[in-house]
Design an enzyme around this catalytic site. Structure first.
Site, short mmCIF file in Angstrom:
data_model
loop_
_atom_site.label_atom_id
_atom_site.label_comp_id
_atom_site.label_asym_id
_atom_site.label_seq_id
_atom_site.Cartn_x
_atom_site.Cartn_y
_atom_site.Cartn_z
N ARG A 101 19.91 68.95 57.40
CA ARG A 101 21.10 69.58 57.22
C ARG A 101 21.85 69.53 58.50
NH1 ARG A 101 22.05 75.26 54.05
NH2 ARG A 101 20.88 75.90 56.08
N THR A 105 28.18 71.28 59.91
CA THR A 105 28.73 71.09 58.74
C THR A 105 28.02 71.72 57.63
OG1 THR A 105 27.88 68.99 58.61
CG2 THR A 105 29.73 69.03 59.95
N ASP A 197 13.32 79.50 57.27
CA ASP A 197 13.17 78.08 57.23
C ASP A 197 12.13 77.38 56.66
OD1 ASP A 197 12.82 75.23 58.22
OD2 ASP A 197 14.76 75.60 59.15
N ASP A 200 10.19 74.87 58.97
CA ASP A 200 9.65 75.33 60.05
C ASP A 200 8.38 76.29 59.59
OD1 ASP A 200 11.32 74.43 61.79
OD2 ASP A 200 12.49 76.30 62.09
C1 PRP Z 1 16.07 72.52 54.49
C2 PRP Z 1 15.65 72.39 53.05
C3 PRP Z 1 16.62 71.52 52.40
C4 PRP Z 1 17.88 71.90 52.80
C5 PRP Z 1 18.40 72.62 51.90
O1 PRP Z 1 16.03 71.32 55.06
O2 PRP Z 1 14.30 71.87 53.18
O3 PRP Z 1 16.13 70.22 52.36
O4 PRP Z 1 17.70 72.73 54.02
O5 PRP Z 1 19.81 73.15 52.09
P1 PRP Z 1 21.04 72.61 51.22
O6 PRP Z 1 20.88 72.93 49.85
O7 PRP Z 1 22.17 73.45 52.01
O8 PRP Z 1 21.36 71.18 51.49
P2 PRP Z 1 16.42 71.21 56.78
O9 PRP Z 1 17.63 70.62 56.89
O10 PRP Z 1 15.99 72.74 57.44
O11 PRP Z 1 15.29 70.11 57.13
P3 PRP Z 1 13.71 70.18 57.38
O12 PRP Z 1 13.05 70.57 55.94
O13 PRP Z 1 13.28 68.97 58.29
O14 PRP Z 1 13.63 71.57 58.37
N1 URA Z 2 17.02 75.63 54.33
C1 URA Z 2 15.82 76.45 54.32
O1 URA Z 2 14.93 75.93 54.74
N2 URA Z 2 16.19 77.88 54.11
C2 URA Z 2 17.38 78.17 53.66
O2 URA Z 2 17.47 79.59 53.51
C3 URA Z 2 18.26 77.39 53.64
C4 URA Z 2 18.11 76.01 53.81
#
Ligand code: PRP
Ligand code: URA
Length: 206
Positions: A101, A105, A197, A200
């Site tokens: 994400r 944006t 997150d 993380d």
């Molecule tokens: C997180 C999560 C989803 C996304 C959800 O990923 O694992 O993929 O956010 O958010 P959305 O519904 O608003 O799209 P992130 O972008 O943090 O990537 P990561 O898993 O690599 O940390």
């Molecule tokens: N992605 C995450 O990992 N946590 C949230 O709460 C939203 C998006």
């Protein structure tokens, strides 16, 4: 169809998963436990074909899965879910899909896509613990449909109402199996109360 799991074990594991004091090792274990229960519910309608097996005693009419199943973890946070579901269904293929994400944006950016051209999948399960704005799930499902996957099912651990609504509006044909639907998104697009997150916390990069 949106299905929120009422299984007491899911609710019990969710309480520990949400706890800010839960370390990555336990967090991964809980993601695994919850994902398997959600997977059992999400696979209820898979088609079977008749077969016969010879037991030590006699022939036995049996049934085996008739469909080719794919697991599609959205990186990074979906990885732990895929590992858990491979334990439940070792014959499934795994298609890694890298989406993150954009912090400004909140729109998904695709950086990795490993689906082979002749995948032959009948059903793909999109695995992502968090359904926040719904942008990542919608994009993953769009990619799968564009690749010709006939049936897509979403499995997520915690959703925001905004994400559920976005999924319903864009892909009304895709059922979602969830552990919980929380209150709302905050100004940074995080689910409240959520768990923070998920990537993380799973991989110790907080
Ligand atoms: C997180 C999560 C989803 C996304 C959800 O990923 O694992 O993929 O956010 O958010 P959305 O519904 O608003 O799209 P992130 O972008 O943090 O990537 P990561 O898993 O690599 O940390
Ligand atoms: N992605 C995450 O990992 N946590 C949230 O709460 C939203 C998006």
């Amino acid at each position: 169809m949106i299905h929120v799991c009422q299984h007491p074990l899911v609710q019990h594991h969710l309480a520990a998963l949400r706890d800010a004091a839960t370390p990555p090792q336990l967090f991964r274990h809980l993601i695994s436990e919850i994902s398997q229960i959600l997977f059992y519910e999400a696979t209820r309608d898979l088609k079977l074909k008749p077969s016969t097996v010879t037991t030590p005693v006699a022939e036995c009419a049996s049934a085996t899965l008739a469909e080719v199943i794919g697991l599609v973890p959205v990186l990074r946070a979906g990885l732990g879910m895929a590992n858990a579901l491979l334990e439940a269904l070792p014959t499934a293929s795994v298609w890694h899909l890298g989406l993150y994400r954009d912090h400004q944006t909140l729109k998904p950016v695709t950086y990795y896509n490993k689906l082979p051209a002749n995948h032959g999948l009948d059903v793909a399960f999109v695995l992502d613990p968090m359904l926040a704005t719904g942008g990542s799930a919608n994009e993953a499902i769009r990619i799968l449909k564009a690749a010709g996957v006939p049936r897509v099912i979403f499995i997520g651990v915690i959703a925001a109402p905004e994400g559920v609504q976005a999924l319903r509006a864009t892909h009304p044909d895709v059922p979602a199996f969830l552990g919980a639907i929380d209150s709302h998104l905050n100004e940074r697009g995080y689910i409240v109360p959520g768990l923070g997150d998920a990537g993380d916390r799973q991989f110790g990069t907080v």
